[in-house]
Write a protein that holds these residues in place. Structure first.
Motif, PDB file in Angstrom:
ATOM      1  N   GLU A  87     -90.342  -8.944 -39.899  1.00 47.92           N
ATOM      2  CA  GLU A  87     -91.043  -7.900 -39.148  1.00 47.92           C
ATOM      3  C   GLU A  87     -90.108  -6.716 -38.912  1.00 47.92           C
ATOM      4  O   GLU A  87     -90.491  -5.554 -39.094  1.00 47.92           O
ATOM      5  N   ILE A  88     -88.887  -7.012 -38.538  1.00 49.98           N
ATOM      6  CA  ILE A  88     -87.894  -5.958 -38.288  1.00 49.98           C
ATOM      7  C   ILE A  88     -87.473  -5.316 -39.611  1.00 49.98           C
ATOM      8  O   ILE A  88     -87.287  -4.094 -39.692  1.00 49.98           O
ATOM      9  N   GLU A 121     -90.152  -3.050 -40.728  1.00 53.66           N
ATOM     10  CA  GLU A 121     -90.149  -1.853 -39.858  1.00 53.66           C
ATOM     11  C   GLU A 121     -89.138  -0.835 -40.386  1.00 53.66           C
ATOM     12  O   GLU A 121     -89.376   0.371 -40.385  1.00 53.66           O
ATOM     13  N   LEU A 122     -88.003  -1.338 -40.850  1.00 59.81           N
ATOM     14  CA  LEU A 122     -86.926  -0.449 -41.308  1.00 59.81           C
ATOM     15  C   LEU A 122     -87.144   0.067 -42.732  1.00 59.81           C
ATOM     16  O   LEU A 122     -86.575   1.098 -43.106  1.00 59.81           O
ATOM     17  N   LEU A 125     -88.805   3.351 -42.292  1.00 60.69           N
ATOM     18  CA  LEU A 125     -88.145   4.144 -41.254  1.00 60.69           C
ATOM     19  C   LEU A 125     -86.715   4.495 -41.644  1.00 60.69           C
ATOM     20  O   LEU A 125     -86.300   5.656 -41.554  1.00 60.69           O
ATOM     21  N   ALA A 126     -85.955   3.503 -42.078  1.00 60.38           N
ATOM     22  CA  ALA A 126     -84.528   3.705 -42.365  1.00 60.38           C
ATOM     23  C   ALA A 126     -84.073   2.677 -43.390  1.00 60.38           C
ATOM     24  O   ALA A 126     -83.504   1.637 -43.025  1.00 60.38           O
ATOM     25  N   PRO A 127     -84.318   2.943 -44.679  1.00 65.45           N
ATOM     26  CA  PRO A 127     -84.042   1.942 -45.724  1.00 65.45           C
ATOM     27  C   PRO A 127     -82.582   1.506 -45.792  1.00 65.45           C
ATOM     28  O   PRO A 127     -82.298   0.318 -45.957  1.00 65.45           O
ATOM     29  N   MET A 128     -81.654   2.465 -45.677  1.00 66.43           N
ATOM     30  CA  MET A 128     -80.224   2.098 -45.772  1.00 66.43           C
ATOM     31  C   MET A 128     -79.839   1.193 -44.608  1.00 66.43           C
ATOM     32  O   MET A 128     -79.098   0.217 -44.775  1.00 66.43           O
ATOM     33  N   LEU A 129     -80.344   1.511 -43.459  1.00 66.31           N
ATOM     34  CA  LEU A 129     -80.102   0.698 -42.264  1.00 66.31           C
ATOM     35  C   LEU A 129     -80.627  -0.719 -42.465  1.00 66.31           C
ATOM     36  O   LEU A 129     -80.014  -1.700 -42.070  1.00 66.31           O
ATOM     37  N   GLY A 130     -81.765  -0.816 -43.110  1.00 66.08           N
ATOM     38  CA  GLY A 130     -82.363  -2.114 -43.413  1.00 66.08           C
ATOM     39  C   GLY A 130     -81.477  -2.933 -44.330  1.00 66.08           C
ATOM     40  O   GLY A 130     -81.314  -4.140 -44.147  1.00 66.08           O
ATOM     41  N   LEU A 163     -78.197  -2.645 -44.615  1.00 66.79           N
ATOM     42  CA  LEU A 163     -76.953  -2.971 -43.912  1.00 66.79           C
ATOM     43  C   LEU A 163     -77.113  -4.138 -42.953  1.00 66.79           C
ATOM     44  O   LEU A 163     -76.134  -4.796 -42.588  1.00 66.79           O
TER      45      LEU A 163
END
Lengths: 139, 182
Positions: A6-7, A10-11, A14-19, A21
């Motif tokens: 789920e998280i 969400e990423l 929203l924020a693929p690189m963050l996902g 990492l």
């Protein structure tokens, strides 16, 4: 605990690189054996906190008992013979001795304070009466 | 997340003087590491984390006897840890930053600290430091601790909607930092 996906989902938008990492291991580890030593330190800390209050209370009660015993001894060793100058004293000393036996120091101080308060109130009312009397006489 | 069973066991053990040591050990075992990382990600420094974590456990231990159980034990502990960390950060005179050498190495575009993975993670740490403390707190709880918005809401007393907005804003900001500072 939410589904990890789920998280992750969400990423994704929203924020693929963050996902990406997110899966990386943390390189900042605590020192070796830290959590074991912390448990020990905390146990010691909490153990020392427990008896402190009891120790203080014991010290207070021992002090209280010692003081009360001293006061009691003081009054008990006073001459119990009737004092012809002031016969009231003789009656008070035996009563006071009885009181000493029953009360501890703190309670005694409380009652003495009440007596002092009452005394000052009595004096005040006497003074007021005197004032009133003077006024009456002047009229 | 620790199950209700562990929480109930801890609360039960804490009621009797004979078993309160066991209660502490169970609470420590269940939550120490999670709380450590929660605090560490906020204050960054291990020594400060150690101090705060000790305070958290001492407070938790003292408050456990009066804990009414209207929230989960985990939520309650998290709240204490968050409050202690936020108080520390606001009292702290200097802004917590990475060691100067690390920052300079990063800016030079070289990585003498390890493989490239370390560099990108350090970049992430720098990005996180650009966030306001409260926003960073929300981000950490969602991104690292994988808490639901409802759980975060119970810890922080903030609405789910506000938390979602805060997290999305933080994530976007960090993503921009990571991609634009290559």
């Amino acid at each position: 605990m939410p589904n990890k996906n789920e998280i992750k989902d969400e990423l994704k938008d929203l924020a693929p690189m963050l996902g990406q990492l997110k899966a990386r291991p943390n390189h900042q580890e605590p020192p070796d054996g830290y959590f074991d030593s912390l448990e020990q330190r905390l146990s010691t800390k909490l153990l020392h906190e427990k008896p402190t209050k009891t120790r203080v209370m014991r010290l207070w009660s021992y002090s209280g008992i010692a003081v009360a015993a001293s006061i009691a001894l003081f009054f008990l060793t006073r001459n119990p013979v009737v004092n012809t100058d002031n016969p009231v004293i003789e009656a008070l000393s035996s009563e006071e001795a009885l009181v000493m036996d029953q009360f501890d120091v703190l309670e005694l101080e409380y009652y003495l304070a009440l007596d002092e308060e009452q005394e000052s109130l009595d004096v005040e009312s006497l003074l007021l009466e005197e004032d009133n009397l003077e006024e009456l006489l002047n009229i | 997340m620790s199950g209700k069973g562990v929480d109930e066991e801890i609360l039960e053990l804490s009621k009797s003087r004979d078993t309160e040591d066991q209660a502490f050990q169970a609470m420590y075992k269940a939550y120490a590491k999670r709380l450590y990382w929660h605090i560490r990600r906020l204050v960054l420094n291990h020594d400060d984390t150690d101090d705060i974590l000790q305070d958290v456990f001492v407070k938790a231990w003292k408050g456990l006897k009066n804990f009414r159980g209207d929230a989960q034990l985990y939520t309650w502990l998290y709240r204490i840890a968050s409050n202690e960390s936020m108080t520390f950060l606001s009292k702290s005179s200097k802004k917590q930053t990475l060691p100067l050498e690390g920052a300079m190495v990063y800016q030079a575009g070289e990585c003498t600290d390890g493989p490239d993975g370390d560099l990108i993670l350090k970049k992430l740490e720098l990005a996180l430091q650009t966030l306001p403390d409260k926003q960073r707190l929300v981000f950490n709880m969602r991104y690292y601790d994988e808490m639901t918005y409802q759980q975060i809401s119970e810890v922080l007393g903030t609405s789910v909607g506000a938390l979602k907005a805060s997290y999305h804003h933080a994530a976007t900001k960090i993503e921009k930092y990571l991609t634009q500072n290559d």
